[in-house]
Scaffold this motif. Sequence first.
Motif, PDB file in Angstrom:
ATOM      1  N   ALA A   1      51.110  32.556  37.602  1.00 30.26           N
ATOM      2  CA  ALA A   1      51.226  31.974  39.174  1.00 30.26           C
ATOM      3  C   ALA A   1      50.613  33.006  39.687  1.00 30.26           C
ATOM      4  O   ALA A   1      50.974  34.186  39.711  1.00 30.26           O
ATOM      5  N   THR A   2      49.887  32.832  40.897  1.00 31.64           N
ATOM      6  CA  THR A   2      49.153  33.567  41.722  1.00 31.64           C
ATOM      7  C   THR A   2      49.995  33.937  43.316  1.00 31.64           C
ATOM      8  O   THR A   2      50.557  32.889  43.512  1.00 31.64           O
ATOM      9  N   PRO A   3      50.073  34.986  43.741  1.00 33.31           N
ATOM     10  CA  PRO A   3      50.629  35.343  44.790  1.00 33.31           C
ATOM     11  C   PRO A   3      49.886  34.686  46.122  1.00 33.31           C
ATOM     12  O   PRO A   3      48.678  34.569  46.194  1.00 33.31           O
TER      13      PRO A   3
ATOM     14  N   SER B   1      42.502  31.566  42.722  1.00 38.92           N
ATOM     15  CA  SER B   1      43.811  31.042  41.676  1.00 38.92           C
ATOM     16  C   SER B   1      43.467  30.095  40.659  1.00 38.92           C
ATOM     17  O   SER B   1      44.018  30.200  39.640  1.00 38.92           O
ATOM     18  N   LEU B   2      42.918  29.098  41.075  1.00 36.98           N
ATOM     19  CA  LEU B   2      42.723  27.994  40.178  1.00 36.98           C
ATOM     20  C   LEU B   2      41.840  28.437  38.931  1.00 36.98           C
ATOM     21  O   LEU B   2      42.374  28.113  37.802  1.00 36.98           O
ATOM     22  N   GLN B   3      40.806  29.140  39.186  1.00 38.61           N
ATOM     23  CA  GLN B   3      40.004  29.514  38.201  1.00 38.61           C
ATOM     24  C   GLN B   3      40.857  30.620  37.146  1.00 38.61           C
ATOM     25  O   GLN B   3      40.646  30.530  35.966  1.00 38.61           O
ATOM     26  N   LEU B   4      41.528  31.574  37.840  1.00 37.64           N
ATOM     27  CA  LEU B   4      42.304  32.446  37.157  1.00 37.64           C
ATOM     28  C   LEU B   4      43.432  31.717  36.331  1.00 37.64           C
ATOM     29  O   LEU B   4      43.703  32.085  34.995  1.00 37.64           O
ATOM     30  N   THR B   5      44.540  30.832  36.968  1.00 37.31           N
ATOM     31  CA  THR B   5      45.218  30.249  36.248  1.00 37.31           C
ATOM     32  C   THR B   5      44.772  29.175  35.107  1.00 37.31           C
ATOM     33  O   THR B   5      45.678  28.847  34.505  1.00 37.31           O
TER      34      THR B   5
ATOM     35  N   LEU C   1      44.547  39.919  37.948  1.00 39.42           N
ATOM     36  CA  LEU C   1      45.245  39.442  39.126  1.00 39.42           C
ATOM     37  C   LEU C   1      44.797  40.418  40.209  1.00 39.42           C
ATOM     38  O   LEU C   1      44.796  41.519  39.990  1.00 39.42           O
ATOM     39  N   GLN C   2      44.958  40.110  41.372  1.00 36.54           N
ATOM     40  CA  GLN C   2      44.688  40.841  42.439  1.00 36.54           C
ATOM     41  C   GLN C   2      45.942  41.157  43.111  1.00 36.54           C
ATOM     42  O   GLN C   2      46.843  40.178  43.520  1.00 36.54           O
ATOM     43  N   ARG C   3      46.535  42.453  42.949  1.00 35.21           N
ATOM     44  CA  ARG C   3      47.708  42.782  43.739  1.00 35.21           C
ATOM     45  C   ARG C   3      47.794  43.735  45.081  1.00 35.21           C
ATOM     46  O   ARG C   3      46.783  44.544  45.091  1.00 35.21           O
ATOM     47  N   PRO C   4      48.533  43.557  45.912  1.00 36.13           N
ATOM     48  CA  PRO C   4      48.675  44.693  47.028  1.00 36.13           C
ATOM     49  C   PRO C   4      48.293  46.088  46.554  1.00 36.13           C
ATOM     50  O   PRO C   4      49.035  46.240  45.461  1.00 36.13           O
ATOM     51  N   GLY C   5      47.559  46.931  47.180  1.00 35.63           N
ATOM     52  CA  GLY C   5      47.706  47.972  46.810  1.00 35.63           C
ATOM     53  C   GLY C   5      46.760  49.012  47.614  1.00 35.63           C
ATOM     54  O   GLY C   5      46.139  48.956  48.528  1.00 35.63           O
TER      55      GLY C   5
END
Length: 146
Positions: free
Chosen positions: A124-126, A114-118, A142-146
């Motif tokens: 904001a990451t979930p 999350s820190l690296q992405l943001t 982002l990684q999202r549910p799926g």
Amino acid sequence: MASIKDEFDRRGVKVMALSVDPIDKHAGWAADIEETQGTAPNYPMIGDSDFAISKAYGMLGADVSGDPADRTAADNQTVRSVFVIGPDKKIKLIMLYPMTTGRNFNEILRVIDSLQLTAKHKVATPAQLAAGRRRRDRRLGLQRPG
């Protein structure tokens, strides 16, 4: 920790351990970890027998002094502190665990992701962000549910 160090390496994260035990005690500590966890530490262990680093990061009180060998494990709770320090040398995360509770390295990896992405995207990451188990959102990574 040693068994998943490659996950930290893959993210460009440097791992190290801090111990208030004298350096000559680290070999015994490493052997105990290997015996109980199946893998010896494969990262640097820093000795802090004068408590300077522990005090500077607020892991031990400023009034702590003396020989670390005279202290109990409950006194030397630095072993259960986790710090994530960014490339800008600023503390990004502090996690303090009770002495009786092991650290959750998957959660630490999730926070690092999350820190690296943001740091690259204003998002904001979930709480469910989990690399490798989610469908990829190509726009932001982002990684999202799926």
